[in-house]
Design an enzyme around this catalytic site. Structure first.
Site, mmCIF file in Angstrom:
data_model
loop_
_atom_site.group_PDB
_atom_site.id
_atom_site.type_symbol
_atom_site.label_atom_id
_atom_site.label_comp_id
_atom_site.label_asym_id
_atom_site.label_seq_id
_atom_site.Cartn_x
_atom_site.Cartn_y
_atom_site.Cartn_z
ATOM 1 N N TYR A 22 0.826 -1.209 0.000
ATOM 2 C CA TYR A 22 0.000 0.000 0.000
ATOM 3 C C TYR A 22 0.851 1.245 0.000
ATOM 4 O O TYR A 22 2.066 1.175 0.201
ATOM 5 C CB TYR A 22 -0.960 -0.009 1.198
ATOM 6 C CG TYR A 22 -0.319 0.305 2.543
ATOM 7 C CD1 TYR A 22 0.521 -0.610 3.181
ATOM 8 C CD2 TYR A 22 -0.548 1.523 3.172
ATOM 9 C CE1 TYR A 22 1.084 -0.310 4.410
ATOM 10 C CE2 TYR A 22 0.020 1.823 4.410
ATOM 11 C CZ TYR A 22 0.837 0.904 5.022
ATOM 12 O OH TYR A 22 1.400 1.192 6.235
ATOM 13 N N ARG B 189 8.107 4.204 -4.700
ATOM 14 C CA ARG B 189 8.199 3.187 -3.649
ATOM 15 C C ARG B 189 7.198 2.068 -3.894
ATOM 16 O O ARG B 189 7.486 0.895 -3.625
ATOM 17 C CB ARG B 189 8.010 3.796 -2.276
ATOM 18 C CG ARG B 189 8.271 2.759 -1.168
ATOM 19 C CD ARG B 189 8.226 3.336 0.213
ATOM 20 N NE ARG B 189 6.934 3.935 0.493
ATOM 21 C CZ ARG B 189 6.683 4.742 1.518
ATOM 22 N NH1 ARG B 189 7.647 5.041 2.361
ATOM 23 N NH2 ARG B 189 5.496 5.252 1.701
ATOM 24 N N LYS C 202 6.463 -2.084 1.799
ATOM 25 C CA LYS C 202 5.312 -1.507 2.501
ATOM 26 C C LYS C 202 4.108 -2.440 2.376
ATOM 27 O O LYS C 202 3.173 -2.175 1.614
ATOM 28 C CB LYS C 202 5.013 -0.105 1.952
ATOM 29 C CG LYS C 202 4.148 0.742 2.877
ATOM 30 C CD LYS C 202 4.192 2.196 2.469
ATOM 31 C CE LYS C 202 3.200 3.057 3.210
ATOM 32 N NZ LYS C 202 3.390 3.126 4.654
ATOM 33 N N GLU D 156 12.232 2.292 14.128
ATOM 34 C CA GLU D 156 11.356 3.380 13.662
ATOM 35 C C GLU D 156 10.119 3.389 14.546
ATOM 36 O O GLU D 156 10.014 2.609 15.494
ATOM 37 C CB GLU D 156 10.986 3.173 12.186
ATOM 38 C CG GLU D 156 10.294 1.860 11.911
ATOM 39 C CD GLU D 156 10.090 1.553 10.427
ATOM 40 O OE1 GLU D 156 9.988 2.482 9.609
ATOM 41 O OE2 GLU D 156 9.997 0.356 10.095
ATOM 42 N N LEU E 271 11.148 1.087 7.002
ATOM 43 C CA LEU E 271 10.549 1.566 5.761
ATOM 44 C C LEU E 271 11.333 2.790 5.290
ATOM 45 O O LEU E 271 11.685 3.646 6.092
ATOM 46 C CB LEU E 271 9.077 1.947 5.993
ATOM 47 C CG LEU E 271 8.359 2.295 4.690
ATOM 48 C CD1 LEU E 271 8.073 1.036 3.881
ATOM 49 C CD2 LEU E 271 7.069 3.059 4.946
#
Ligand code: PDD
Length: 286
Positions: free
Chosen positions: A33, A52, A150, A182, A206
């Site tokens: 996504y 991406r 992702k 993260e 990510l």
């Protein structure tokens, strides 16, 4: 009022939009996504998100069923149809619905499932939370080893947000081998003097689209950038901390595991970076 959403070539009222129970994302989280923000009716860093998306699809060997122009047209149609001035466009591509459950990938000619919808967020850039900052807790990072893709496997990040909520905080920072990777849905930074420290890119995190832009603007503004892991203890002693994502832009962090940073109020660097980011990205929005 019902939204118009996009499913596999059709624009439909949300109540009529349907995806198969055999969809690989439903059964196996086999999908990726992107979230692109909309400010003033325009898309922020659309090209970055589409690049991406392509990378995530390539890594999982899922075919990209649409061209760059088609993706853009769908985004723009949904923003217009739903009257979005400030908000988000969510897009998801899955390996498709093979009509049965099987661990093996379906044949490569199976059409991927494509779903897009908007979320209306009036005043997104003027979030009151950015003025006061957020509080985070730290939790173990027990996610899989390909966080650079992702995927829609978001159960642990959801659990992390709930753990934070239960602790009276806003979010969680994930810690692996003693260092912060993260946030549950954002990249994490600390600030020491004029230096911004954030973990280097690898499969552990990510590759944030907001991160790339913010680090570029920081360097242009003569701030020093150091890409390396940092610990929670180091973060608790930092002058400032912040997170970045497409939906929160640059968000100050004012408390980590109960320890206040800078007296519990945002410092100078994070709000400055937020201002530069929003100014520059709105100028470049399409
Ligand atoms: N989350 N790290 C993780 C784990 C994320 O889920 C996200 C984005 C980021 C920041 O990436 P970007 O700057 O490209 O948005 C970092 C999105 C916003 C979400 O899941 O809603």
């Amino acid at each position: 009022m019902s939204r118009t959403v996009y499913v596999n070539g059709d624009y439909l009222p949300e109540e009529e939009a349907k995806v198969s129970i055999f969809d690989r994302a439903f059964l196996m989280a086999d999908g990726v996504y992107e979230v692109t923000s909309v400010l003033g009716g325009k898309l922020i860093d659309f090209d970055g998100h589409l690049k991406r998306l392509q990378r995530s699809l390539d890594e999982l060997e899922i075919r990209n069923p649409l061209t760059q122009d088609e993706w853009l047209a769908i985004h723009r149609t949904l923003v217009a149809e739903n009257g979005i001035t400030d908000g988000l466009v969510y897009l998801q591509v899955t390996r498709g619905a093979p009509g049965d459950r099987d661990f093996a990938f379906p044949p490569a000619d199976l059409p991927p499932t494509v779903v897009l919808f908007t979320q209306n967020k009036p005043g997104l850039a003027a979030s009151p939370q950015a003025k006061v900052g957020i509080k985070v807790i730290s939790i173990d990072d027990i996610r899989w080893g390909r966080r650079d893709i992702k995927t829609v496997q978001l159960l642990y990040p959801s659990m992390g947000k709930m753990m934070a909520k239960k602790a009276g905080c806003d979010d969680a920072w994930l810690v692996e081998d003693g260092a912060v990777t993260e946030g549950t849905s954002n990249n994490a930074y600390i600030v020491k003097g004029n230096k911004i420290i954030t973990r280097q890119l690898s499969n552990d995190i990510l590759h944030g689209i907001t991160r790339a832009a913010v680090l570029r603007f920081a360097r242009e503004a003569q701030m020093e950038v150091e890409e390396r892991p940092f610990t929670i203890a180091e973060a608790q002693e930092a002058d400032e901390a912040f997170v970045t994502s497409a939906s929160t832009f640059v968000m100050p962090v004012v408390e980590i595991d109960g320890v206040k940073l800078g007296g519990g109020v945002p410092g100078k660097i994070a709000p400055r970076l937020r201002e530069i980011y929003l100014d520059e990205m709105m100028k470049a929005a399409i």
